[in-house]
Structure formats: C-alpha cells, structure tokens
Design an enzyme around this catalytic site. Structure first.
Site, short mmCIF file in Angstrom:
data_model
loop_
_atom_site.label_atom_id
_atom_site.label_comp_id
_atom_site.label_asym_id
_atom_site.label_seq_id
_atom_site.Cartn_x
_atom_site.Cartn_y
_atom_site.Cartn_z
N VAL A 400 0.82 -1.21 0.00
CA VAL A 400 0.00 0.00 0.00
C VAL A 400 0.85 1.26 0.00
O VAL A 400 0.60 2.21 -0.75
CB VAL A 400 -0.95 -0.02 1.21
CG1 VAL A 400 -1.65 1.33 1.39
CG2 VAL A 400 -1.99 -1.13 1.05
N ASP A 401 1.89 1.29 0.82
CA ASP A 401 2.70 2.51 0.95
C ASP A 401 3.40 2.84 -0.36
O ASP A 401 3.40 3.99 -0.82
CB ASP A 401 3.73 2.31 2.07
CG ASP A 401 4.02 3.60 2.83
OD1 ASP A 401 3.38 4.62 2.53
OD2 ASP A 401 4.89 3.57 3.72
N ASP A 402 4.03 1.83 -0.99
CA ASP A 402 4.66 2.06 -2.28
C ASP A 402 3.64 2.51 -3.32
O ASP A 402 3.89 3.43 -4.10
CB ASP A 402 5.35 0.79 -2.77
CG ASP A 402 6.77 0.66 -2.25
OD1 ASP A 402 7.67 1.27 -2.85
OD2 ASP A 402 6.98 -0.04 -1.26
N PHE A 405 2.59 6.18 -2.82
CA PHE A 405 3.66 7.12 -3.19
C PHE A 405 3.85 7.14 -4.70
O PHE A 405 4.04 8.19 -5.32
CB PHE A 405 4.97 6.74 -2.49
CG PHE A 405 5.63 7.91 -1.82
CD1 PHE A 405 5.83 9.11 -2.48
CD2 PHE A 405 6.08 7.81 -0.50
CE1 PHE A 405 6.45 10.19 -1.85
CE2 PHE A 405 6.70 8.88 0.13
CZ PHE A 405 6.88 10.08 -0.54
N ARG A 476 -0.53 8.18 4.17
CA ARG A 476 -0.03 8.21 2.79
C ARG A 476 -1.16 7.95 1.80
O ARG A 476 -1.25 8.57 0.74
CB ARG A 476 1.06 7.17 2.59
CG ARG A 476 1.82 7.33 1.30
CD ARG A 476 3.09 8.09 1.48
NE ARG A 476 3.97 7.38 2.38
CZ ARG A 476 4.86 7.98 3.18
NH1 ARG A 476 4.97 9.29 3.18
NH2 ARG A 476 5.63 7.27 3.97
#
Length: 676
Positions: A400-402, A405, A476
């Site tokens: 999810v974070d990648d 971003f 994020r």
C-alpha cells in the site's frame, strides 16, 4: 557491471567542511533557492539510465553474521567473502563487547550472539579478547536462553543446540484452511515468507553441523536453562499459555513415528514456496525469507549448483556490497520506493512535468506495475491487481505505501502519450482503495491482518507477526486520494479520518510504524490532512503544537530509535536531515511558511547541506520491525529535505501545485462495500 552496482548512492559522509555557512534570516529565501537547485542537480545526476533511482538500504550486523553461517551451510567457509564479512562485523563491535541493531544504540543480545558464532566460523578463537568480552556481554544480556526463536532455530540447524529449544514450526501448518483463525494468511506477508521455508527445514531437521571445536555451550548463562520465551505466564488463562500448551502438543506429535499428513504438507509448503519464487527475485525479496528458501531447498536434498538453488543464491548475492576490504549485506532493495520519493521531491522542486527524467521514471514505474495475482487476494478476493512492490520484481507482494507514493508521483507527470499512464493510475487507485481495512485504516501488504492473539505464538518474537492498520500508511493513502481530487466528505476518507483520530496520542502525535518514529508519523498525518483541506482541524493544531515543543534548540528535529522502547525518548535525539525534513513538512501543513519554528527548521537544512546538494546522516531513521530491526535508507537524507525546502519555497511564493492526472472517485469501481 550490473545496474545496482552502478547506482550505489553513498553521498559524502563526515564532510562537515562542505556544509554551507549560516546565513542571516533575510537571506533565507535566496539560500533555499540555491539549496533546492543543488539537490535537484544531484538527484538528476543519480538517476539510473533506465529511469529509476536506487540507493543502499543499510541494516545491522545480524545480516553479515547470518551470511557467514549461510556460507557454512553452503559448504563455502573457505570463500574469500567470509574474511570480508568477518572484518565488517569486527569493525562494528562496541567497546563493551556487544553489537547493536542501530547506529548509536546499546548492545543487543541476538546481534551479539550471532556475531560471536559468525566470528568463530570465520576462524576467530573463542579465547581471543574480542570474543571473550563478547561472551561476557552475552551473559550480562541474559545468555543464549534469552535469545529469540529464530536465533535458536538457526543454531539447531547446525547442531549447536537441540531442536527441543526451538518452537515447533511444523509443515502441517499448511493444513489449516483460510477460514480457520490460525492459518498462514493471518500472519503478515513477511512472516509467511520467513516461516514456511523454516517449516520445510523443521520437517527435515538437517544436520549441517558446525566444524569440530566450535560450540555455543559457553554462551548459556545457566547451562540447561529453558528459553525464556517458553516460560509460562503466572495467569493460567492466557493466550501465551494456550500457545505454549499447543507447542508442547506439537512437539509430542513430532516424535511420533507416524505422521499421516507430513508428506502431503511438505509438498504443499514446497509448492507454495516455488510458486512465489517464479515471479520474484527471491522469496518476498527480503533477506531472511530468501535465505530461508535456500535452506529449505538444500534441506530437501538440493545442491548449491542445482539450477533452482543457484538462481536463488544469485539473487541473494545481489544484496552484497563490497567496499574497503569488507562485505556488507542489504536486507532488501528499494528501487520503486526510492524512485517514487525522488520523483515527488523533484516535482515539488519545480522540475518540469514533462522533463525527460520524469518521463523516463514514470514509464519505468508503469512498466513495473503488478498485474498478476498475489497473497493479498486471499482476504481481498474481489479486487483486481494494480499495486506496486518495493523492489524490482516481487509479483506476489505489492504494498500500500509504495502504491500510494507511486500514484502521487505519477499524477504529476505530463506524459505526451498519457493513455497508458492514466490506465495505470486508475488500476493502482482501485487496488489501493480496495485494501482499506474495516477499522478505516490501511496496513502494508495484507487486508484485515490484525488478529492480535497471534502475537503470543512462540515464534512471534520478531514483533511483526501481523500487518494491521497503521497511521503512517493510512496517511499516505489519503494524501494520495486528496491529490487525486477526492473530497474529504467521501466515505472512504471519513472512515480513514476516524481511524487517525483514534490513533492520535494524547500529546498530539502519531506513532510511526515504518519510520522513526513520532516525528515521522505526525508529519505524514498532517501532510495528508492538508491535502484534503483539513489542516485547521483541532487534531492538526494539537499535533503542530506538539511538533513545536519537540523541535531541537538548533532548529532541527531528531528522534532516537530508543523511542520505540521508552516514551521518555519520544521525539528526542540529534537533529538529522530526514527527520528535520519530516518535522518541517508537518509544520508547513498547519502553520505555513512564516512561522518562526518553520524558518528555524529551514535554516537548519540550509546550513547543514553539503556543497554538492546532499546531507550527511549516520542515524537509522527507517523501521523494519519496531524493537527488533531498523533501517537506514541512504536516499532519505537527500530526497525528503529537497521536498521540504521546495514545499517551503512554493508556499512562500504562492506557487500553485501542478497535477497532470486526477482520477475522481466516480471512476473507481470499489467492491468492498464501503462506499457512502
């Protein structure tokens, strides 16, 4: 030379003579312009010709120690790598005899035991002064009996301790169905990657015995002591006692001559592992899972020269960095993550949206979108693929974070042929939203991975058994949705806001799961709420006030890894470039560019920049597993300060933010039933 070898971004270290001299306040804006330009030039020069950025990811010496043990198991202790690995370990021994797990930290038991064993394998005598003092430190820290289960598992593999000292990790774990409360998909993705190969090893119990004369008996504080992790709770009814009793039953089962499911479950575990090796550059493309998969293949009778084994050995070798007579090993590689952060920073710094560097990066990223199946689908069955992973190729594990971003980076690129880009963003956004948990937040790799009682399983002592919602990943995600034009009144965002409110500490801060620590978490939440136009909400004002109270006297921000162990260290530490950038980003989101606290943070970054546009940073500001494993992202110290200074400059000058692509909520077919 491989692409990764060409792009070892080190940056000048310890080069304080290159730091820019302090400037009067009236010159701050012009100095920011120059600082931004320097870092933009440096970052553009560091881009790989294929379009990505990739910097070193550094960890502690447990990796080098394990790598020497791994060389022993491969039958390659005579390899020229071993003395280079050993030198790296010796060079990092602390004066008290131990080894730490983060820069400036105290000696840590597991790291010290691993280092002692590795240096013995490398040929150091047990009576050598540096190992004598290491042994003394091991006893002070509790002895071998106080180590975690994975240290003891590795020692059992090489005959150094009995298998009775190891928690039962049976291949029959694969027998448990997905609907059962205890099954492999209720564990975090990284735990699955670590444990399933170990289950294969446990089923075979290989005897890769240590060389004659090397034992670990002297590392026990009390000979014959049971591991502390299997000491029963005083309270009879507890999850720990339940799992200890279950572990005892499994141990009894293990000694039975007839195991009706063993052969089938070994085959199922092997099939699971091999399927994930096919679409990745190593299992999970994380060091322990990759190494364990090699151990599993060897335990099943494979040889290092066999093609499947040799392939995995080759992938792990890519993590080596040889320098100055030493070899150090990375825990993972981060090209997608590094690229997304670099792109967002350059975009904020005013690099033209159609600049060739951004177009090249965008097309490389789009090419690496994951459109195949993955473990995330077990508990998120209706969603279509579309996320991104951290590494070059890790097809089963987008995160999810990648993805958030990456989507923010892609949304600000003006590709002259935008159709493919827009399709990639739409798919990525749909996948991202589908991963929202029922509590309103997002975890990293898995959906609804939050059964807290599993933390009491005996082999859960790596402090990362689960992958629940976290404030930093949730922030994020909603920052990404805000950039895409989603309204703060949308049901997905309302639920996320409720989650964030529930996670805010009484002092106004948020915990940082993936970065050190509360400065990171607080900055991310404030930035996300600013994107939604919610930066004047009481929770934001409270958090900004907290940031001001913890700002260092020199204007910077710093927070020690010790804050994960003791809240007395919360937001306390030497000012660092990455953490000062995070603190500045959080303040800018609420108080704007003219606040004295903002100007002091800006001045710190300007004054500490090197002449080539980089910053120095020794501290570890990334987190793998809190209280267990920490990371130093070598690009953080440059990308985040660039973003923070550029954001300040843009706000001071009233520049609007350019967005090339927005995908409104109406275009996303979200199928989890959470639409308002």
């Amino acid at each position: 030379m491989t692409p990764e070898a060409r792009l070892r971004i080190q940056g000048p270290l310890g080069n304080s003579s290159h730091a820019t001299a302090a400037m009067p306040a009236r010159d701050l804006v012009s100095q920011v312009d120059q600082a931004v330009a320097r870092t933009v030039n440096w970052l553009l020069s560091a881009q790989n010709r294929e379009g990505y950025w990739w910097a070193e990811l550094e960890a502690d010496t447990t990796l080098e120690s394990d790598y020497i043990l791994y060389q022993h198991i491969l039958g390659q202790l005579n390899s020229p790598k071993v003395p280079k690995l050993a030198k790296y370990i010796r060079d990092r021994q602390l004066p008290d005899g131990g080894w730490n797990i983060f820069f400036g930290g105290p000696s840590e038991l597991n790291a010290t035991v691993k280092a002692w064993v590795a240096l013995r394998l490398a040929g150091d005598s047990a009576s050598a002064p540096h190992l004598e003092i290491a042994k003394k430190k091991i006893h002070e820290l509790g002895g071998l009996e106080a180590t975690n289960s994975y240290v003891r598992f590795y020692l059992a593999m090489v005959g150094a301790v009995d298998w009775n000292l190891v928690p039962a990790i049976l291949p029959e774990l694969m027998l448990l169905p997905d609907w059962f409360p205890i099954n492999i998909y209720e564990m975090s993705s990284w735990t699955r990657g670590i444990v399933i190969p170990l289950a294969i090893v446990y089923g075979h119990k290989p005897d890769w015995r240590l060389p004659p004369g090397i034992t670990v008996d002297e590392l026990f504080k009390v000979q014959g002591a049971r591991p502390l992790s299997v000491v029963w709770d005083k309270s009879v009814l507890s999850w720990k006692n339940f799992f200890l009793a279950l572990n005892g039953c499994l141990k009894l089962y293990e000694i039975l001559p007839w195991k009706p499911f063993r052969k089938t479950m070994m085959a199922r575990a092997r099939k699971w592992m091999l399927e994930r090796l096919e679409r990745s550059e190593g299992l999970g493309t994380i060091y322990p899972a990759m190494m364990n998969s090699i151990f599993a293949l060897l335990a099943e009778g494979g040889k290092p020269s066999d093609p499947p084994v040799a392939r995995e050995i080759g992938f792990l070798e890519r993590y080596e960095i040889e320098e100055k007579g030493t070899i150090r090993v990375q825990p993972c590689i981060s090209p997608v993550w590094d690229t997304a952060i670099a792109m967002v920073s350059l975009e904020e710094a005013g690099v033209d949206a159609s600049h060739p560097a951004l177009i090249a990066a965008e097309r490389w990223v789009v090419e690496n979108q994951i459109l195949g199946s993955g473990d995330w689908q077990v508990k998120n069955k209706k969603a279509e693929p579309g996320g991104w992973a951290f590494e070059f190729e890790n097809g089963f594990y987008p995160d999810v974070d990648d993805t958030a971003f990456v989507l923010m980076a892609l949304g600000r690129v003006a590709d002259p042929e935008p159709e493919r880009l827009r399709g990639a963003i739409r798919r990525g956004l749909a996948w991202l939203v589908s991963m929202q948990n029922s509590d309103g937040g997002w975890g990293a790799f898995d959906h609804e991975n939050n059964l807290q009682f599993l933390n009491h399983i005996p082999f859960a002592d790596h402090n990362a058994m689960l992958d629940p919602s976290t404030a930093d990943v949730t922030a994020r995600t909603i920052e990404c949705l805000g950039q895409m034009g989603w309204k703060s009144s949308h049901q997905v965002i309302l639920r996320a806001r409720d989650y964030l409110k529930s996670e805010q500490s009484s002092d106004g801060s948020w915990f940082g799961r993936w970065g050190v620590n509360h400065v990171y978490g607080t900055s991310g939440v404030l930035r996300s709420l600013e994107t939604l136009g919610l930066n004047a909400q009481p929770e934001c004002l409270h958090a900004a006030s907290w940031l001001k109270t913890v700002q260092n006297a020199d204007g910077g921000f710093g927070e020690s890894v010790l804050s994960y162990y003791d809240t007395a260290h919360k937001a306390k530490g030497k000012s660092t470039a990455s953490q000062t950038a995070w603190g500045l980003i959080g303040l800018l989101a609420v108080v704007g560019p003219n606040d004295p606290a903002v100007e002091r943070a800006v001045a710190w970054l300007v004054e500490h920049q090197n002449a080539d546009g980089t910053w120095d940073e020794d501290e570890f500001t990334g987190t793998g597993f809190p209280c267990v494993f920490y990371l130093k992202y070598h690009l953080y110290r440059n990308s985040f300060p660039l973003y923070a200074l550029a954001r300040y400059d843009n706000m001071r000058k009233g520049r609007p933010r350019f967005t090339a692509v927005q995908i409104p909520a109406e275009e996303i077919q979200h199928q989890n039933g959470y639409w308002g």
